[in-house]
Design a protein around this motif. Structure first.
Motif, mmCIF file in Angstrom:
data_model
loop_
_atom_site.group_PDB
_atom_site.id
_atom_site.type_symbol
_atom_site.label_atom_id
_atom_site.label_comp_id
_atom_site.label_asym_id
_atom_site.label_seq_id
_atom_site.Cartn_x
_atom_site.Cartn_y
_atom_site.Cartn_z
ATOM 1 N N ASP A 44 -23.757 14.575 7.224
ATOM 2 C CA ASP A 44 -23.474 13.822 8.449
ATOM 3 C C ASP A 44 -22.074 13.217 8.403
ATOM 4 O OD1 ASP A 44 -25.915 14.425 9.522
ATOM 5 O OD2 ASP A 44 -26.829 12.476 9.103
ATOM 6 N N ALA A 45 -21.730 12.604 7.283
ATOM 7 C CA ALA A 45 -20.401 12.002 7.166
ATOM 8 C C ALA A 45 -19.307 13.069 7.203
ATOM 9 C CB ALA A 45 -20.304 11.192 5.875
ATOM 10 N N ASP A 75 -25.472 11.571 -3.831
ATOM 11 C CA ASP A 75 -25.891 12.107 -2.520
ATOM 12 C C ASP A 75 -25.509 13.567 -2.316
ATOM 13 O OD1 ASP A 75 -27.052 9.685 -1.451
ATOM 14 O OD2 ASP A 75 -25.016 8.908 -1.252
ATOM 15 N N LEU A 120 -27.033 12.406 4.393
ATOM 16 C CA LEU A 120 -25.913 11.467 4.515
ATOM 17 C C LEU A 120 -24.559 12.145 4.332
ATOM 18 C CD1 LEU A 120 -26.871 8.193 2.591
ATOM 19 C CD2 LEU A 120 -26.256 8.388 5.003
ATOM 20 N N LYS A 165 -20.130 12.053 11.591
ATOM 21 C CA LYS A 165 -21.185 11.271 12.241
ATOM 22 C C LYS A 165 -21.253 9.892 11.573
ATOM 23 C CE LYS A 165 -23.917 15.392 13.285
ATOM 24 N NZ LYS A 165 -25.133 16.146 12.933
ATOM 25 N N GLN A 166 -21.738 8.932 12.318
ATOM 26 C CA GLN A 166 -21.923 7.591 11.763
ATOM 27 C C GLN A 166 -23.088 7.621 10.780
ATOM 28 O OE1 GLN A 166 -19.894 4.870 13.334
ATOM 29 N NE2 GLN A 166 -20.295 4.030 11.307
ATOM 30 N N THR A 167 -22.936 6.935 9.643
ATOM 31 C CA THR A 167 -24.009 6.866 8.659
ATOM 32 C C THR A 167 -24.294 5.399 8.323
ATOM 33 O OG1 THR A 167 -22.355 7.161 6.906
ATOM 34 C CG2 THR A 167 -23.541 9.125 7.606
ATOM 35 N N GLU A 168 -25.509 5.132 7.835
ATOM 36 C CA GLU A 168 -25.911 3.739 7.566
ATOM 37 C C GLU A 168 -25.134 3.137 6.389
ATOM 38 O OE1 GLU A 168 -29.793 4.871 4.770
ATOM 39 O OE2 GLU A 168 -30.068 4.171 6.840
ATOM 40 N N GLU A 190 -16.620 6.233 11.482
ATOM 41 C CA GLU A 190 -17.490 7.381 11.238
ATOM 42 C C GLU A 190 -16.696 8.410 10.416
ATOM 43 O OE1 GLU A 190 -14.822 8.755 14.216
ATOM 44 O OE2 GLU A 190 -16.009 6.903 14.147
ATOM 45 N N PRO A 244 -21.976 7.997 2.033
ATOM 46 C CA PRO A 244 -22.553 8.813 0.968
ATOM 47 C C PRO A 244 -21.625 8.795 -0.247
ATOM 48 C CG PRO A 244 -21.606 10.216 2.664
ATOM 49 C CD PRO A 244 -21.496 8.809 3.160
#
Length: 341
Positions: free
Chosen positions: A8-9, A66, A5, A13-16, A310, A19
């Motif tokens: 990616d952030a 995270d 996470l 990038k898009q994360t759910e 994002e 983090p």
């Protein structure tokens, strides 16, 4: 990496969900930190890889963050260059041999990576313990901040000596900053080689500077450091007190992430930055003193503001204060981890 996470952030990038990690997350607000601290001096903790790993792992094991951040200090570069560094409870860091003359600057050593080998050793121990569960963030102090400690001989409320130095002797200031910048880039590359997954540059005292002085005596050296990093697949976070003011200039140094203080609207900052630069922040740490219902409401307010964006890492606008209740920090992290866009 089992939990990507944060990375990616950091790479926009898009994360759910956002983090979460927190500056000073392995510090004095934790009783378990004091169990270790009461046995060793602060520098002993930094310089003993197993102990540095123990402290680094506290928020991993107790808070479930995270990303881990290496336990060390921003002033170890100044010490490696020849500064006589000590830490005193209730006083903070002191350099017994302040740097104030051309001769003092000349005497500083830039070939000093051997003096920092303990940091690489700590990183290797920490990564063994993390076992690819979450990323490890390495860090260094920015040249202006390290310089201010070297000149003042310790902490300062007004940075009077530092500001006199840069204004009355700018050529000497640039010689000193160039030396610190060289050591800092080498030191961060040492951390990359040892295995960190990300880096953060801390310019803790940038807010002492005007816009033009920040550009001349801080930004240009951070830009130089970032340009000299072996940063393939390693996101670089730029943090300063004053990022709500300096963010547009900070972006010119091409970090992957800008960490933002709590004085700005985070979405406004994000939208003003070039595409591909993520933001980190920016909850006022004082909110963690409040009732848990307030903590949850404030975090959700920030998340709703950032919804659909994002490249967003949740953090504080600065570090956790030592007397913030541990349970409130743990609760804040649980609130973040339960959230879904």
């Amino acid at each position: 990496m089992k939990n990507n996470l944060f990375l990616d952030a950091a790479f926009s990038k898009q994360t759910e969900r956002p983090p979460v990690w927190m500056m000073r997350q392995a510090g004095r607000f934790m009783p378990q930190y004091w169990e270790i601290k009461n046995k060793y001096s602060f520098l002993e903790m930094c310089k003993t890889p197993e102990i540095a790993a123990d402290v680094t792992m506290l928020p991993v094991d107790l808070l479930g963050i995270d990303a881990a951040i290496l336990f060390c200090d921003i002033l170890v570069t100044g010490e490696a260059m020849g500064g006589d560094l000590s830490f005193t409870q209730g006083v903070g860091p002191k350099f017994a041999n302040p740097v104030r003359t051309a001769k003092d600057i000349e005497n500083l050593n830039v070939d000093c990576l051997d003096e920092l080998a303990y940091v690489a050793d700590a990183i290797k121990v920490i990564q063994q313990r993390l076992n690819n569960s979450i990323p490890l963030i390495g860090f260094a102090g920015a040249p202006f901040t390290v310089m201010s400690y070297l000149i003042e001989g310790g902490s300062s409320k007004d940075f009077k000596l530092t500001k006199l130095f840069i204004h009355n002797q700018p050529e000497l200031a640039h010689k000193l900053l160039a030396k610190i910048a060289k050591v800092t880039a080498d030191y961060l590359n040492l951390q990359i080689a040892a295995g960190v997954n990300a880096l953060q540059i801390f310019d803790s005292w940038a807010l002492a500077l005007s816009w033009s002085d920040y550009e001349e005596f801080s930004h240009r050296y951070i830009k130089e450091i970032i340009a000299n990093l072996n940063r393939k697949d390693i996101p670089v976070i730029s943090f300063c007190k004053g990022s709500s003011v300096f963010a547009p200039m900070m972006a010119e140094a091409k970090p992957d992430v800008i960490s933002v203080d709590w004085n700005a609207d985070l979405l406004n900052i994000k939208n003003a930055l070039p595409k591909g630069i993520a933001v980190q922040g920016n909850l006022d740490p004082h909110i963690l003193y409040a009732d848990q219902a307030v903590i949850k409401a404030q975090i959700h307010k920030l998340f709703e503001r950032m919804r659909g964006t994002e490249g967003f890492i949740f953090n504080l606008g600065h570090g956790i204060m030592p007397d913030i209740p541990f349970d409130n920090v743990k609760y804040a992290i649980e609130v973040v981890k339960e959230f879904r866009y």
